[in-house]
Design an enzyme around this catalytic site. Structure first.
Site, PDB file in Angstrom:
ATOM      1  N   THR A 127       0.826  -1.208   0.000  1.00 29.70           N
ATOM      2  CA  THR A 127       0.000   0.000   0.000  1.00 29.70           C
ATOM      3  C   THR A 127       0.861   1.260   0.000  1.00 29.70           C
ATOM      4  OG1 THR A 127      -1.534   1.281   1.368  1.00 29.70           O
ATOM      5  CG2 THR A 127      -0.125  -0.263   2.531  1.00 29.70           C
ATOM      6  N   ASP A 128       0.308   2.348  -0.520  1.00 27.35           N
ATOM      7  CA  ASP A 128       1.011   3.641  -0.476  1.00 27.35           C
ATOM      8  C   ASP A 128       1.167   4.146   0.960  1.00 27.35           C
ATOM      9  OD1 ASP A 128      -1.647   4.338   0.022  1.00 27.35           O
ATOM     10  OD2 ASP A 128      -1.815   5.745  -1.660  1.00 27.35           O
ATOM     11  N   GLU A 129       0.364   3.585   1.894  1.00 22.48           N
ATOM     12  CA  GLU A 129       0.416   4.086   3.278  1.00 22.48           C
ATOM     13  C   GLU A 129       1.752   3.823   3.947  1.00 22.48           C
ATOM     14  OE1 GLU A 129      -2.985   3.484   5.740  1.00 22.48           O
ATOM     15  OE2 GLU A 129      -4.372   3.538   4.057  1.00 22.48           O
ATOM     16  N   TYR A 151      -1.407  -0.420  11.196  1.00 22.51           N
ATOM     17  CA  TYR A 151      -1.646  -1.115   9.913  1.00 22.51           C
ATOM     18  C   TYR A 151      -0.491  -0.875   8.949  1.00 22.51           C
ATOM     19  CZ  TYR A 151      -3.199  -1.525   5.065  1.00 22.51           C
ATOM     20  OH  TYR A 151      -3.253  -1.813   3.714  1.00 22.51           O
ATOM     21  N   LYS A 155       2.414  -3.361   7.299  1.00 18.23           N
ATOM     22  CA  LYS A 155       2.611  -3.556   5.856  1.00 18.23           C
ATOM     23  C   LYS A 155       4.057  -3.209   5.471  1.00 18.23           C
ATOM     24  CE  LYS A 155      -0.055  -4.560   3.105  1.00 18.23           C
ATOM     25  NZ  LYS A 155      -0.575  -5.854   2.578  1.00 18.23           N
TER      26      LYS A 155
HETATM   27  P1  NAD Z   1      -9.916  -7.167   2.759  1.00 21.33           P
HETATM   28  O1  NAD Z   1      -9.846  -6.840   4.210  1.00 21.33           O
HETATM   29  O2  NAD Z   1     -11.167  -6.897   1.998  1.00 21.33           O
HETATM   30  O3  NAD Z   1      -9.583  -8.720   2.549  1.00 21.33           O
HETATM   31  C1  NAD Z   1      -8.571  -9.380   3.240  1.00 21.33           C
HETATM   32  C2  NAD Z   1      -8.736 -10.890   3.018  1.00 21.33           C
HETATM   33  O4  NAD Z   1      -7.648 -11.566   3.671  1.00 21.33           O
HETATM   34  C3  NAD Z   1     -10.036 -11.468   3.581  1.00 21.33           C
HETATM   35  O5  NAD Z   1     -10.631 -12.348   2.656  1.00 21.33           O
HETATM   36  C4  NAD Z   1      -9.578 -12.209   4.831  1.00 21.33           C
HETATM   37  O6  NAD Z   1     -10.421 -13.311   5.176  1.00 21.33           O
HETATM   38  C5  NAD Z   1      -8.184 -12.666   4.428  1.00 21.33           C
HETATM   39  N1  NAD Z   1      -7.300 -12.901   5.591  1.00 21.33           N
HETATM   40  C6  NAD Z   1      -7.100 -12.061   6.637  1.00 21.33           C
HETATM   41  N2  NAD Z   1      -6.237 -12.643   7.509  1.00 21.33           N
HETATM   42  C7  NAD Z   1      -5.884 -13.850   6.983  1.00 21.33           C
HETATM   43  C8  NAD Z   1      -5.015 -14.893   7.394  1.00 21.33           C
HETATM   44  N3  NAD Z   1      -4.336 -14.835   8.560  1.00 21.33           N
HETATM   45  N4  NAD Z   1      -4.891 -15.982   6.608  1.00 21.33           N
HETATM   46  C9  NAD Z   1      -5.574 -16.078   5.433  1.00 21.33           C
HETATM   47  N5  NAD Z   1      -6.418 -15.130   4.996  1.00 21.33           N
HETATM   48  C10 NAD Z   1      -6.572 -14.013   5.760  1.00 21.33           C
HETATM   49  O7  NAD Z   1      -8.669  -6.429   2.106  1.00 21.33           O
HETATM   50  P2  NAD Z   1      -8.546  -5.701   0.684  1.00 21.33           P
HETATM   51  O8  NAD Z   1      -9.061  -4.325   0.804  1.00 21.33           O
HETATM   52  O9  NAD Z   1      -9.055  -6.611  -0.360  1.00 21.33           O
HETATM   53  O10 NAD Z   1      -6.950  -5.584   0.574  1.00 21.33           O
HETATM   54  C11 NAD Z   1      -6.190  -6.644  -0.003  1.00 21.33           C
HETATM   55  C12 NAD Z   1      -4.710  -6.276   0.070  1.00 21.33           C
HETATM   56  O11 NAD Z   1      -4.487  -5.064  -0.638  1.00 21.33           O
HETATM   57  C13 NAD Z   1      -4.202  -6.048   1.498  1.00 21.33           C
HETATM   58  O12 NAD Z   1      -2.918  -6.615   1.581  1.00 21.33           O
HETATM   59  C14 NAD Z   1      -4.135  -4.529   1.634  1.00 21.33           C
HETATM   60  O13 NAD Z   1      -3.120  -4.144   2.520  1.00 21.33           O
HETATM   61  C15 NAD Z   1      -3.816  -4.119   0.199  1.00 21.33           C
HETATM   62  N6  NAD Z   1      -4.298  -2.784  -0.208  1.00 21.33           N
HETATM   63  C16 NAD Z   1      -5.611  -2.438  -0.061  1.00 21.33           C
HETATM   64  C17 NAD Z   1      -6.063  -1.188  -0.507  1.00 21.33           C
HETATM   65  C18 NAD Z   1      -7.503  -0.768  -0.383  1.00 21.33           C
HETATM   66  O14 NAD Z   1      -7.822   0.379  -0.703  1.00 21.33           O
HETATM   67  N7  NAD Z   1      -8.417  -1.633   0.040  1.00 21.33           N
HETATM   68  C19 NAD Z   1      -5.163  -0.291  -1.074  1.00 21.33           C
HETATM   69  C20 NAD Z   1      -3.806  -0.676  -1.200  1.00 21.33           C
HETATM   70  C21 NAD Z   1      -3.401  -1.933  -0.771  1.00 21.33           C
HETATM   71  O1  TDX Z   2     -16.084   6.694   8.801  1.00 12.06           O
HETATM   72  C1  TDX Z   2     -15.122   7.175   8.178  1.00 12.06           C
HETATM   73  N1  TDX Z   2     -15.031   8.534   8.035  1.00 12.06           N
HETATM   74  C2  TDX Z   2     -14.006   9.150   7.389  1.00 12.06           C
HETATM   75  O2  TDX Z   2     -13.955  10.384   7.297  1.00 12.06           O
HETATM   76  C3  TDX Z   2     -14.081   6.352   7.604  1.00 12.06           C
HETATM   77  C4  TDX Z   2     -14.134   4.845   7.731  1.00 12.06           C
HETATM   78  C5  TDX Z   2     -13.042   6.980   6.947  1.00 12.06           C
HETATM   79  N2  TDX Z   2     -12.982   8.334   6.845  1.00 12.06           N
HETATM   80  C6  TDX Z   2     -11.844   8.943   6.145  1.00 12.06           C
HETATM   81  C7  TDX Z   2     -10.490   8.469   6.647  1.00 12.06           C
HETATM   82  C8  TDX Z   2      -9.633   8.535   5.404  1.00 12.06           C
HETATM   83  O3  TDX Z   2      -9.080   9.840   5.263  1.00 12.06           O
HETATM   84  O4  TDX Z   2     -11.911   8.537   4.780  1.00 12.06           O
HETATM   85  C9  TDX Z   2     -10.603   8.279   4.253  1.00 12.06           C
HETATM   86  C10 TDX Z   2     -10.551   6.844   3.744  1.00 12.06           C
HETATM   87  O5  TDX Z   2     -10.658   5.987   4.864  1.00 12.06           O
HETATM   88  P1  TDX Z   2     -10.639   4.378   4.717  1.00 12.06           P
HETATM   89  O6  TDX Z   2     -11.698   3.963   3.767  1.00 12.06           O
HETATM   90  O7  TDX Z   2     -10.638   3.796   6.091  1.00 12.06           O
HETATM   91  O8  TDX Z   2      -9.245   4.143   3.948  1.00 12.06           O
HETATM   92  P2  TDX Z   2      -7.726   4.503   4.327  1.00 12.06           P
HETATM   93  O9  TDX Z   2      -7.549   4.676   5.786  1.00 12.06           O
HETATM   94  O10 TDX Z   2      -7.307   5.646   3.434  1.00 12.06           O
HETATM   95  O11 TDX Z   2      -6.985   3.133   3.878  1.00 12.06           O
HETATM   96  C11 TDX Z   2      -7.387   2.428   2.673  1.00 12.06           C
HETATM   97  O12 TDX Z   2      -6.499   2.687   1.609  1.00 12.06           O
HETATM   98  C12 TDX Z   2      -5.183   2.153   1.710  1.00 12.06           C
HETATM   99  C13 TDX Z   2      -7.463   0.923   2.925  1.00 12.06           C
HETATM  100  O13 TDX Z   2      -8.341   0.663   4.001  1.00 12.06           O
HETATM  101  C14 TDX Z   2      -6.101   0.335   3.197  1.00 12.06           C
HETATM  102  O14 TDX Z   2      -6.183  -1.084   3.308  1.00 12.06           O
HETATM  103  C15 TDX Z   2      -5.186   0.682   2.052  1.00 12.06           C
HETATM  104  O15 TDX Z   2      -3.869   0.245   2.317  1.00 12.06           O
END
Ligand code: NAD
Ligand code: TDX
Length: 328
Positions: A127-129, A151, A155
């Site tokens: 992730t960019d985070e 988190y 990562k």
């Molecule tokens: P998500 O939370 O929707 O899904 C995570 C999945 O991993 C779930 O199916 C969960 O059951 C499984 N999991 C969790 N712990 C586990 C374990 N110990 N063993 C096996 N499976 C397990 O997450 P997402 O949003 O789909 O993100 C997927 C990946 O992409 C993550 O690595 C996250 O850090 C990265 N990512 C997400 C975003 C975003 O905006 N959602 C952005 C950048 C990177």
């Molecule tokens: O209730 C809310 N109110 C609010 O203002 C929530 C849940 C979030 N927010 C804000 C916080 C953030 O600035 O919205 C923005 C986005 O929040 P999230 O959806 O929780 O995402 P973020 O924290 O940016 O992280 C996401 O992007 C990077 C994913 O959850 C991560 O897994 C990924 O790595």
């Protein structure tokens, strides 16, 4: 070709599996796919229903920290795409233990098994985070890692392990660092599905702090295409940023969602800020664009409209998830 997808029942992982199962990433050839997923609160087997009948798809219910299981599943795989993680920042603030266990120890277990099991390519989805927060400009892949939440710290730790397994053991691993994803099947704890589903239920949306935090939005299909490019042509040991190019403040995002759902600012509840809330994320995608020809294809306008439509029509999917966790 045999692909192992960890976290393939989650939001992004299941999108990758649904597309991969149609041959989208293998030139039409249908790969064998093994999904390894623990089915935590974030995993949902129903996310794989559209490809559930595929004879080439196998689901393994298990934990990426389970060394014997992981060794067995990964042995000889042509490709491992590692999505499994604890992914929600707010949950990591409430308690970080599971984040360290799954994101750090789980990734180490997978990397170890991949190195021992002759895996041909491993893509670690990050992730960019991990870069922290940036007021102006954008991060390239050589920016320092300065994570601010438990988190993102977990990562960043896993990214460094991936690097070390390449340097030490020669594991052909690439790391991708992506911006905020949106699209169908995203858990309603994340801001876009949370706000859309609250508004569909006639409930207010909780906007953190001053609402001026900036996120770069990327459609999940563009993210998965970027991962597939890195899997096919990325140089082992390298890191690739993947971004969407649509930077918005949370106020700007909220305004769009209110308008699309026919609501106004009376439906916004200002709530205390997230602890350590990163102000802005912004990745430079020059490397993946120049070297692998990547560019995002789905405009935010089109992608957001389709995503909202999906949540309007799929109450059956999200309502049980919101009911399970009353605070959403
Ligand atoms: P998500 O939370 O929707 O899904 C995570 C999945 O991993 C779930 O199916 C969960 O059951 C499984 N999991 C969790 N712990 C586990 C374990 N110990 N063993 C096996 N499976 C397990 O997450 P997402 O949003 O789909 O993100 C997927 C990946 O992409 C993550 O690595 C996250 O850090 C990265 N990512 C997400 C975003 C975003 O905006 N959602 C952005 C950048 C990177
Ligand atoms: O209730 C809310 N109110 C609010 O203002 C929530 C849940 C979030 N927010 C804000 C916080 C953030 O600035 O919205 C923005 C986005 O929040 P999230 O959806 O929780 O995402 P973020 O924290 O940016 O992280 C996401 O992007 C990077 C994913 O959850 C991560 O897994 C990924 O790595």
């Amino acid at each position: 070709m045999r692909i192992v997808v960890t976290g393939g029942a989650g939001f992004i992982g299941s999108h990758f599996v649904r597309r991969a199962a149609s041959g989208a990433y293998t030139g039409g050839e249908l790969p064998e796919i093994v999904v390894l997923d623990k089915l935590t609160y974030a995993g949902n087997i129903a996310n794989l229903d559209p490809v559930g009948e595929s004879p080439l798809l196998r689901f393994v219910h298990g934990d990426i920290c389970d060394r014997p299981l992981v060794t067995d599943v990964l042995k000889g795989a042509d490709l491992v795409v590692h999505f499994a993680a604890e992914s929600h920042v707010d949950r990591s603030i409430a308690g970080s233990e599971e984040f360290v266990r799954t994101n750090v120890l789980g990734t180490q277990t997978l990397l170890n098994a991949a190195a021992d099991g002759d895996v041909a390519k491993f893509v670690h989805v990050s992730t960019d985070e991990v870069y922290g927060s940036i007021d102006d400009g954008s991060w390239t892949e050589s920016a320092p890692l300065e994570p601010n939440s438990p988190y993102s710290a977990s990562k960043a730790s896993s990214d460094l392990l991936a690097r070390a397994f390449h340097r030490t053991h020669g594991l052909p691993v690439c790391v991708t660092r992506c911006s905020n994803n949106y699209g169908p099947y995203q858990h309603p704890e994340k801001v876009i599905p949370l706000f859309v589903t609250n508004l569909l239920d006639g409930r207010k949306v909780p906007l953190y702090g001053d609402g001026a935090n900036v996120r770069d939005w990327l459609h999940v299909d563009d993210h998965c295409r970027g991962i597939a490019l890195v899997a096919e042509r990325g140089t082992p040991g390298e890191v690739y940023n993947i971004g969407g190019g649509t930077e918005l403040t949370n106020i700007g995002l909220t305004e769009r969602l209110l308008e699309m759902l026919g609501a106004d600012w009376s439906m916004v509840q200002r709530v205390p800020d997230r602890k350590g809330h990163d102000r802005r994320y912004s990745v430079d995608i020059g490397k993946i664009s120049d070297q692998l020809g990547y560019r995002p294809l789905i405009s935010f306008e089109q992608g957001l409209a389709e995503t909202v439509e999906w949540y309007v029509s799929r109450r059956d999917w999200w309502a049980p998830l919101k009911k399970a966790e009353r605070s959403y």
